[in-house]
Design a protein around this motif. Structure first.
Motif, PDB file in Angstrom:
ATOM      1  N   ARG A 231     -10.556  -4.046  13.233  1.00  0.00           N
ATOM      2  CA  ARG A 231     -11.297  -3.036  12.728  1.00  0.00           C
ATOM      3  C   ARG A 231     -10.939  -2.593  11.324  1.00  0.00           C
ATOM      4  N   HIS A 232     -11.711  -2.241  10.844  1.00  0.00           N
ATOM      5  CA  HIS A 232     -11.754  -1.927   9.187  1.00  0.00           C
ATOM      6  C   HIS A 232     -10.560  -0.561   9.304  1.00  0.00           C
ATOM      7  N   GLY A 233     -10.778   0.463  10.118  1.00  0.00           N
ATOM      8  CA  GLY A 233      -9.909   1.699   9.863  1.00  0.00           C
ATOM      9  C   GLY A 233      -8.407   1.156  10.340  1.00  0.00           C
ATOM     10  N   GLU A 234      -8.095   0.351  11.382  1.00  0.00           N
ATOM     11  CA  GLU A 234      -6.889  -0.061  11.531  1.00  0.00           C
ATOM     12  C   GLU A 234      -6.167  -0.986  10.587  1.00  0.00           C
ATOM     13  N   ALA A 235      -7.067  -1.639   9.569  1.00  0.00           N
ATOM     14  CA  ALA A 235      -6.716  -2.717   8.958  1.00  0.00           C
ATOM     15  C   ALA A 235      -6.160  -1.861   7.866  1.00  0.00           C
ATOM     16  N   MET A 236      -6.979  -0.592   7.121  1.00  0.00           N
ATOM     17  CA  MET A 236      -6.692  -0.020   6.092  1.00  0.00           C
ATOM     18  C   MET A 236      -5.458   0.740   6.299  1.00  0.00           C
ATOM     19  N   ALA A 237      -5.311   1.288   7.613  1.00  0.00           N
ATOM     20  CA  ALA A 237      -4.012   1.985   8.097  1.00  0.00           C
ATOM     21  C   ALA A 237      -2.704   1.113   8.049  1.00  0.00           C
TER      22      ALA A 237
ATOM     23  N   ALA B 239       2.177  -0.933   5.198  1.00  0.00           N
ATOM     24  CA  ALA B 239       2.682  -2.208   4.318  1.00  0.00           C
ATOM     25  C   ALA B 239       3.204  -2.079   3.254  1.00  0.00           C
ATOM     26  N   MET B 240       2.157  -1.202   2.309  1.00  0.00           N
ATOM     27  CA  MET B 240       2.360  -1.218   0.861  1.00  0.00           C
ATOM     28  C   MET B 240       3.384   0.118   0.732  1.00  0.00           C
ATOM     29  N   ARG B 241       3.600   0.933   1.709  1.00  0.00           N
ATOM     30  CA  ARG B 241       4.777   2.305   1.492  1.00  0.00           C
ATOM     31  C   ARG B 241       5.881   1.460   1.932  1.00  0.00           C
ATOM     32  N   SER B 242       5.909   0.831   2.740  1.00  0.00           N
ATOM     33  CA  SER B 242       7.043   0.154   3.501  1.00  0.00           C
ATOM     34  C   SER B 242       7.675  -1.031   2.555  1.00  0.00           C
ATOM     35  N   GLY B 243       7.327  -1.197   1.396  1.00  0.00           N
ATOM     36  CA  GLY B 243       8.277  -2.138   0.678  1.00  0.00           C
ATOM     37  C   GLY B 243       7.060  -3.357   0.270  1.00  0.00           C
ATOM     38  N   GLY B 244       5.865  -3.263   0.445  1.00  0.00           N
ATOM     39  CA  GLY B 244       4.886  -4.097  -0.153  1.00  0.00           C
ATOM     40  C   GLY B 244       4.622  -3.754  -1.487  1.00  0.00           C
ATOM     41  N   SER B 245       4.864  -2.679  -2.056  1.00  0.00           N
ATOM     42  CA  SER B 245       4.651  -2.256  -3.383  1.00  0.00           C
ATOM     43  C   SER B 245       5.972  -2.981  -4.206  1.00  0.00           C
ATOM     44  N   SER B 246       7.254  -3.060  -3.720  1.00  0.00           N
ATOM     45  CA  SER B 246       8.101  -3.714  -4.574  1.00  0.00           C
ATOM     46  C   SER B 246       7.898  -5.294  -4.575  1.00  0.00           C
TER      47      SER B 246
ATOM     48  N   VAL C 173       1.677 -15.016   3.362  1.00  0.00           N
ATOM     49  CA  VAL C 173       0.766 -15.975   3.062  1.00  0.00           C
ATOM     50  C   VAL C 173      -0.568 -15.836   2.330  1.00  0.00           C
ATOM     51  N   TYR C 174      -1.258 -14.726   3.162  1.00  0.00           N
ATOM     52  CA  TYR C 174      -2.446 -14.159   2.731  1.00  0.00           C
ATOM     53  C   TYR C 174      -2.417 -13.457   1.391  1.00  0.00           C
ATOM     54  N   ALA C 175      -1.094 -12.656   1.167  1.00  0.00           N
ATOM     55  CA  ALA C 175      -1.038 -11.766   0.003  1.00  0.00           C
ATOM     56  C   ALA C 175      -0.878 -12.421  -1.140  1.00  0.00           C
ATOM     57  N   GLY C 176       0.140 -13.590  -0.871  1.00  0.00           N
ATOM     58  CA  GLY C 176       0.082 -14.486  -2.037  1.00  0.00           C
ATOM     59  C   GLY C 176      -0.943 -15.446  -2.485  1.00  0.00           C
ATOM     60  N   VAL C 177      -1.535 -15.988  -1.618  1.00  0.00           N
ATOM     61  CA  VAL C 177      -2.915 -16.325  -1.832  1.00  0.00           C
ATOM     62  C   VAL C 177      -3.820 -15.655  -2.635  1.00  0.00           C
ATOM     63  N   GLY C 178      -3.968 -14.391  -2.105  1.00  0.00           N
ATOM     64  CA  GLY C 178      -4.872 -13.268  -2.573  1.00  0.00           C
ATOM     65  C   GLY C 178      -4.584 -13.041  -4.002  1.00  0.00           C
ATOM     66  N   GLY C 179      -3.108 -12.930  -4.028  1.00  0.00           N
ATOM     67  CA  GLY C 179      -2.671 -12.767  -5.531  1.00  0.00           C
ATOM     68  C   GLY C 179      -2.902 -13.543  -6.484  1.00  0.00           C
ATOM     69  N   VAL C 180      -2.622 -14.742  -6.152  1.00  0.00           N
ATOM     70  CA  VAL C 180      -2.816 -15.969  -7.221  1.00  0.00           C
ATOM     71  C   VAL C 180      -4.423 -15.926  -7.385  1.00  0.00           C
TER      72      VAL C 180
ATOM     73  N   PRO D 138      -5.430  -6.229  -6.988  1.00  0.00           N
ATOM     74  CA  PRO D 138      -6.318  -6.173  -5.910  1.00  0.00           C
ATOM     75  C   PRO D 138      -6.403  -7.432  -4.875  1.00  0.00           C
ATOM     76  N   GLY D 139      -6.059  -8.597  -5.541  1.00  0.00           N
ATOM     77  CA  GLY D 139      -6.026  -9.756  -4.832  1.00  0.00           C
ATOM     78  C   GLY D 139      -5.025  -9.691  -3.587  1.00  0.00           C
ATOM     79  N   PHE D 140      -3.492  -9.174  -4.208  1.00  0.00           N
ATOM     80  CA  PHE D 140      -2.811  -9.274  -3.342  1.00  0.00           C
ATOM     81  C   PHE D 140      -2.888  -8.188  -1.968  1.00  0.00           C
ATOM     82  N   MET D 141      -3.415  -6.909  -2.463  1.00  0.00           N
ATOM     83  CA  MET D 141      -3.704  -5.996  -1.436  1.00  0.00           C
ATOM     84  C   MET D 141      -4.992  -6.497  -0.397  1.00  0.00           C
ATOM     85  N   GLY D 142      -5.943  -7.125  -1.184  1.00  0.00           N
ATOM     86  CA  GLY D 142      -6.859  -7.702  -0.505  1.00  0.00           C
ATOM     87  C   GLY D 142      -6.312  -8.790   0.536  1.00  0.00           C
ATOM     88  N   GLY D 143      -5.428  -9.685   0.426  1.00  0.00           N
ATOM     89  CA  GLY D 143      -4.711 -10.548   1.128  1.00  0.00           C
ATOM     90  C   GLY D 143      -4.182  -9.766   2.232  1.00  0.00           C
ATOM     91  N   VAL D 144      -3.562  -8.745   1.947  1.00  0.00           N
ATOM     92  CA  VAL D 144      -2.604  -8.046   3.013  1.00  0.00           C
ATOM     93  C   VAL D 144      -4.032  -7.443   4.062  1.00  0.00           C
TER      94      VAL D 144
END
Length: 160
Positions: free
Chosen positions: A120-126, A131-138, A84-91, A104-110
């Motif tokens: 935490r920032h570091g854990e969220a970036m990891a 998420a992007m490597r395991s299918g988020g990019s598709s 939901v966050y990724a979709g709203v961010g993408g739109v 950037p909106g999609f990735m910002g939502g994730v």
């Protein structure tokens, strides 16, 4: 085509956009079907041009999805809230910074979803990288293609 029919086509497109984010739902095909319905009932070359463009974009996005790693989002810890966050961010990104802002909106939502969950920032970036490597990019590629198609449809409806 009347206003009610245009509203129904818009709802099919919105349902298709939401369906892209839900595993197992053919969201991109719902978006294409909505454009097909509109093109079949709207006279004019613009409608057919949008349909041809939507078909090309959809086929290209399917090729990109097959080239990218398979979707294993559940294994990476992706949640429906993240979708939901990724979709709203993408739109929002697509609207605020036309076309290119969807990425950037999609990735910002994730990132925001994971930042709220993990704190935490570091854990969220990891988590974002995982998420992007395991299918988020598709998912992003398919969602972006559907946003392009919906944007072209909306532009054509407003133009004509």
């Amino acid at each position: 085509m009347g206003a009610w029919e245009l509203l129904l086509v818009g709802l099919v497109l919105a349902l298709g956009l939401c369906g892209v984010l839900v595993p197992g739902v053919p969201g991109s095909w719902l978006v294409w079907a909505g454009v097909l319905w509109w093109a079949l009932t709207s006279p004019g070359t613009l409608a057919w041009a949008v349909l041809v463009g939507a078909t090309v974009v959809l086929l290209l996005s399917q090729v990109v999805r097959w080239v990218l790693p398979p979707r294993r989002l559940r294994e990476s810890g992706a949640t429906p809230r993240m979708a939901v966050y990724a979709g709203v961010g993408g739109v929002l990104g697509f609207v605020l910074l036309p076309v290119v802002g969807a990425v950037p909106g999609f990735m910002g939502g994730v990132y925001l979803s994971e930042r709220l969950r993990l704190g935490r920032h570091g854990e969220a970036m990891a988590a974002l990288r995982t998420a992007m490597r395991s299918g988020g990019s598709s998912v992003l590629a398919e969602f972006f293609a559907c946003l392009l198609i919906a944007g072209a449809w909306l532009g054509a409806v407003l133009a004509g």
